[in-house]
Every structure is written in structure tokens, then in C-alpha cells.
Design an enzyme around this catalytic site. Sequence first.
Site, mmCIF file in Angstrom:
data_model
loop_
_atom_site.group_PDB
_atom_site.id
_atom_site.type_symbol
_atom_site.label_atom_id
_atom_site.label_comp_id
_atom_site.label_asym_id
_atom_site.label_seq_id
_atom_site.Cartn_x
_atom_site.Cartn_y
_atom_site.Cartn_z
ATOM 1 N N ASN A 29 -10.342 0.673 0.697
ATOM 2 C CA ASN A 29 -8.876 0.712 0.607
ATOM 3 C C ASN A 29 -8.447 0.213 -0.779
ATOM 4 O O ASN A 29 -8.588 -0.969 -1.082
ATOM 5 C CB ASN A 29 -8.293 -0.179 1.717
ATOM 6 C CG ASN A 29 -6.772 -0.180 1.735
ATOM 7 O OD1 ASN A 29 -6.126 0.339 0.825
ATOM 8 N ND2 ASN A 29 -6.204 -0.778 2.780
ATOM 9 N N HIS A 51 -2.957 7.450 3.914
ATOM 10 C CA HIS A 51 -3.439 6.229 3.258
ATOM 11 C C HIS A 51 -4.891 5.993 3.684
ATOM 12 O O HIS A 51 -5.237 6.150 4.846
ATOM 13 C CB HIS A 51 -2.552 5.058 3.675
ATOM 14 C CG HIS A 51 -3.004 3.767 3.076
ATOM 15 N ND1 HIS A 51 -3.344 3.652 1.755
ATOM 16 C CD2 HIS A 51 -3.193 2.526 3.630
ATOM 17 C CE1 HIS A 51 -3.706 2.407 1.502
ATOM 18 N NE2 HIS A 51 -3.625 1.707 2.624
ATOM 19 N N CYS A 62 0.823 -1.227 0.000
ATOM 20 C CA CYS A 62 0.000 0.000 0.000
ATOM 21 C C CYS A 62 0.853 1.272 0.000
ATOM 22 O O CYS A 62 0.366 2.352 -0.314
ATOM 23 C CB CYS A 62 -0.926 0.027 1.203
ATOM 24 S SG CYS A 62 -2.153 -1.273 1.177
HETATM 25 N N1 COA Z 1 -18.758 -8.035 9.781
HETATM 26 C C1 COA Z 1 -19.139 -8.355 11.023
HETATM 27 N N2 COA Z 1 -18.292 -8.777 11.965
HETATM 28 C C2 COA Z 1 -16.998 -8.874 11.642
HETATM 29 C C3 COA Z 1 -16.532 -8.566 10.360
HETATM 30 C C4 COA Z 1 -17.460 -8.131 9.414
HETATM 31 N N3 COA Z 1 -17.136 -7.803 8.160
HETATM 32 N N4 COA Z 1 -15.201 -8.746 10.316
HETATM 33 C C5 COA Z 1 -14.821 -9.151 11.542
HETATM 34 N N5 COA Z 1 -15.928 -9.257 12.344
HETATM 35 C C6 COA Z 1 -15.995 -9.660 13.732
HETATM 36 C C7 COA Z 1 -14.808 -10.470 14.175
HETATM 37 O O1 COA Z 1 -15.023 -11.824 13.851
HETATM 38 C C8 COA Z 1 -14.765 -10.199 15.650
HETATM 39 O O2 COA Z 1 -15.684 -11.073 16.249
HETATM 40 P P1 COA Z 1 -15.311 -11.781 17.655
HETATM 41 O O3 COA Z 1 -15.088 -10.644 18.616
HETATM 42 O O4 COA Z 1 -16.530 -12.596 17.933
HETATM 43 O O5 COA Z 1 -14.071 -12.567 17.386
HETATM 44 C C9 COA Z 1 -15.344 -8.804 15.799
HETATM 45 O O6 COA Z 1 -15.978 -8.504 14.549
HETATM 46 C C10 COA Z 1 -14.304 -7.730 16.103
HETATM 47 O O7 COA Z 1 -13.183 -7.925 15.254
HETATM 48 P P2 COA Z 1 -11.927 -6.988 15.353
HETATM 49 O O8 COA Z 1 -10.885 -7.532 14.455
HETATM 50 O O9 COA Z 1 -11.573 -6.711 16.749
HETATM 51 O O10 COA Z 1 -12.544 -5.637 14.758
HETATM 52 P P3 COA Z 1 -11.827 -4.249 14.653
HETATM 53 O O11 COA Z 1 -12.640 -3.241 15.367
HETATM 54 O O12 COA Z 1 -10.355 -4.339 14.941
HETATM 55 O O13 COA Z 1 -11.960 -3.944 13.087
HETATM 56 C C11 COA Z 1 -10.686 -4.054 11.074
HETATM 57 C C12 COA Z 1 -11.414 -4.844 12.155
HETATM 58 C C13 COA Z 1 -10.096 -5.052 10.102
HETATM 59 C C14 COA Z 1 -11.704 -3.167 10.370
HETATM 60 C C15 COA Z 1 -9.572 -3.186 11.718
HETATM 61 O O14 COA Z 1 -8.797 -3.968 12.570
HETATM 62 C C16 COA Z 1 -8.684 -2.535 10.677
HETATM 63 O O15 COA Z 1 -9.103 -1.663 9.946
HETATM 64 N N6 COA Z 1 -7.393 -2.902 10.665
HETATM 65 C C17 COA Z 1 -6.429 -2.321 9.750
HETATM 66 C C18 COA Z 1 -6.726 -2.711 8.354
HETATM 67 C C19 COA Z 1 -5.806 -2.046 7.397
HETATM 68 O O16 COA Z 1 -5.560 -0.899 7.524
HETATM 69 N N7 COA Z 1 -5.321 -2.820 6.450
HETATM 70 C C20 COA Z 1 -4.549 -2.368 5.381
HETATM 71 C C21 COA Z 1 -3.341 -1.631 5.802
HETATM 72 S S1 COA Z 1 -2.506 -1.096 4.397
#
Ligand code: COA
Length: 330
Positions: A285, A256, A116
Site C-alpha cells: 500500500n 486503492h 490514501c
Molecule cells: N504476521 C503474523 N500475524 C499477524 C500479523 C503479521 N504481520 N499482523 C497481525 N497478526 C496477527 C494478529 O496479532 C492476530 O492475532 P490474534 O488473533 O492472536 O490476536 C491475527 O494475526 C489476526 O489479526 P487480524 O487483524 O484479524 O487479521 P486480518 O485478517 O484482519 O488482517 C489486516 C489484518 C491488517 C491485513 C487487515 O485487517 C487489513 O488489510 N485491513 C485494512 C488495512 C488497510 O486497508 N489499511 C489502509 C487503508 S487506506
Amino acid sequence: MEPIRKVSIIGTGSYVPEKVLTNKDLESIVDTTDEWIYSRTGMRERHIAAADQAASDLGAEAARKAIDDAGISAEDVDLIIVATLSPDMFFPSTACFVQEKIGAKNAFCYDLGAACSGFLYAMDTARAQIACGAVETVLVIGTEKMSTFIDWEDRSTCILFGDGAGAVVLQAGGEGRGVMQSVMGSDGSLAHLLSTPGGGSRNPISHEMIDQKQHFLKMEGRDVFKHAVKRMGDTVLQALEKNGISSDEVGCFIPHQANIRIIDAISKRLGVADRMYSNVEKYANTSSAALAIALDEAVKDGTISKGDLVVLTVFGGGFTWGANVLEWGK
Ligand code: COA
């Protein structure tokens, strides 16, 4: 440190494919909700490329617009650098395919891999090539067809990405300070947190590898989130210091576009929420295209105007990160 020759962006362009995939649409693909996606990421929709559109097709569309905007012809381009993690094929480079499509027959071409962060890395490479006098005019493109490399059964990743491309033309000279020094960093010890593990020489294509879905993007979302906030925030401060600029002087910060919560956390830390640019709601993204699309939109919608100082910052797999400062001279 002053560049040997000044370098300016003389044109920008972007392109997103026609098809829009909303959060509501995703509800019928994986177990998720519009409310979950929007509250956790700030995303409402993303664009998805057609089956016959590869990364070079998206990149060529953005490149044509940037070249028009620059008021040059494709034959004036000396070098094309494409940043992508979804190339048309392993080789030849996507940059060579773009060259052929736009008729930039005098350019030499290569791809740059920094996930990215690729567009900012490519822009800095172009800046350095021009500053030292090796070339005059460089086309830098960030282009991604992420939809081919994500697992549409994995709700934790498939909701996050979209397809699109952005491009800039850089040239020697121009008004103001132009593209200034960047700060970039990488940490290969954290590569496993965000990668596509299968399909390369480490884990070659095989039935078993595909059955295990190793050819799709894998991510430890929470870890990536924490590192992204810290690295982009730190690097913006380092880039400002390196160029002798205070954050109060900056007209627009373009980070980003990975998650609005990451962007908000950086805004809060730097105290610049009023000048932080985001379009993650519309495109999700788009990896190496995200910064390029956002820069083009910010210029076209009047957020950035002549004389403004702009800070760009990125974070991606590797891990890789960076920030650049530029003075808009058009
Ligand atoms: N819909 C519903 N629930 C979802 C889901 C979705 N699309 N994706 C994950 N969940 C669930 C998980 O299974 C988890 O359930 P659990 O608590 O029963 O295990 C719960 O939601 C919370 O997951 P978590 O990973 O803690 O959520 P979060 O608040 O951290 O958000 C992201 C997840 C991926 C959105 C976040 O971590 C993120 O944006 N990370 C960085 C991503 C990024 O920038 N990537 C590219 C970098 S270049």
C-alpha cells in the site's frame, strides 16, 4: 452533469525506489511469515526509499515521466497539486519542492491532504480548476515515503506499506469524454481508526509523545477493512450512475491498492473480477501514490487503451473515499 470544459489526462508517470523489501525480509524484522502476509494481504514485496530520498524526490521522478509522456515542458504547467501524508516537512508544501526540482517555474503549488484518497481528490480538484477555465494544465502527483511514518516494531502495520509515487498531467480538451464527474465522501467521526496521532498541534512533538510512539501510523485493521469494502463499492456505483454509465461498459476498474482481499470483495460485489486491476503484490500500500502508480502501469502495459472507460476508486484515513470515471483519450 457535463463539465464546462472537457478535461483529459494527457500523460502519466510513476516511480518506485530501487530497494525491494520482501515478505521474507520482513520475517527477520518482526514476528511474521511470508505465508501470513501473502494470504492476508496479497502482498509479496514493497519498495523502500533511500535515506536521502524524501517524498518530493520520488514525486519529481514520477512528474518528469508524466511530463515527458504528455509531450509538454515543465514550464507549461500552471498548477501542481501533491497528495501526500508523508510530506518532506510540515511546510513549505511538497508541491513547492517538486516545482523547484522539475523547473515548473510558471506553476503555483499546494499540497492536498486526504490520506490514501488524496490522489483522486487532487485529480478532481484539478479537473474542476481546468473545467471552470482557471488554468489549462495541471500536474497531479501522489507521493509517499510511508517507511518513515510506520512503526517497524508493529507487525500489524509495517508489513502493509511501501514507498513510491505516481503522476498525471491534466489539460483542457482532448478526445472522448475525458475525466468525468467524481463522487467523494468523508466521515470524520471515524478518524481515530486510522491516523498518526502525534507530532501535530493536538499532540505536539515531545520526548513523551515519541516514547509512546504516537508519531507512527496507528490502525484498527479489521474496522478499516470493512469500511473500505463498503465505501469503495457504494461509491463506484454512485459515480457510474452520476455519469450515466453502466458497469458493463467499463474496461478497467482501478481500486486503492491496500489489500487484495478488499479488492476481491469489491470485485465480487460489483461482478467485475475480470476487469479489476491490481499491483498490490509488487508495491503493497503506497497510500496516495497507489492509484497513480496503478493507472500509469495499466496504461503502459496495455490494459487501458484509447476509448476505454476507466473507474478509479479510493479509501483512506479520515475516513475519506471516492470514485471517478474517465474515458481514456490517448
Ligand atoms: N504476521 C503474523 N500475524 C499477524 C500479523 C503479521 N504481520 N499482523 C497481525 N497478526 C496477527 C494478529 O496479532 C492476530 O492475532 P490474534 O488473533 O492472536 O490476536 C491475527 O494475526 C489476526 O489479526 P487480524 O487483524 O484479524 O487479521 P486480518 O485478517 O484482519 O488482517 C489486516 C489484518 C491488517 C491485513 C487487515 O485487517 C487489513 O488489510 N485491513 C485494512 C488495512 C488497510 O486497508 N489499511 C489502509 C487503508 S487506506
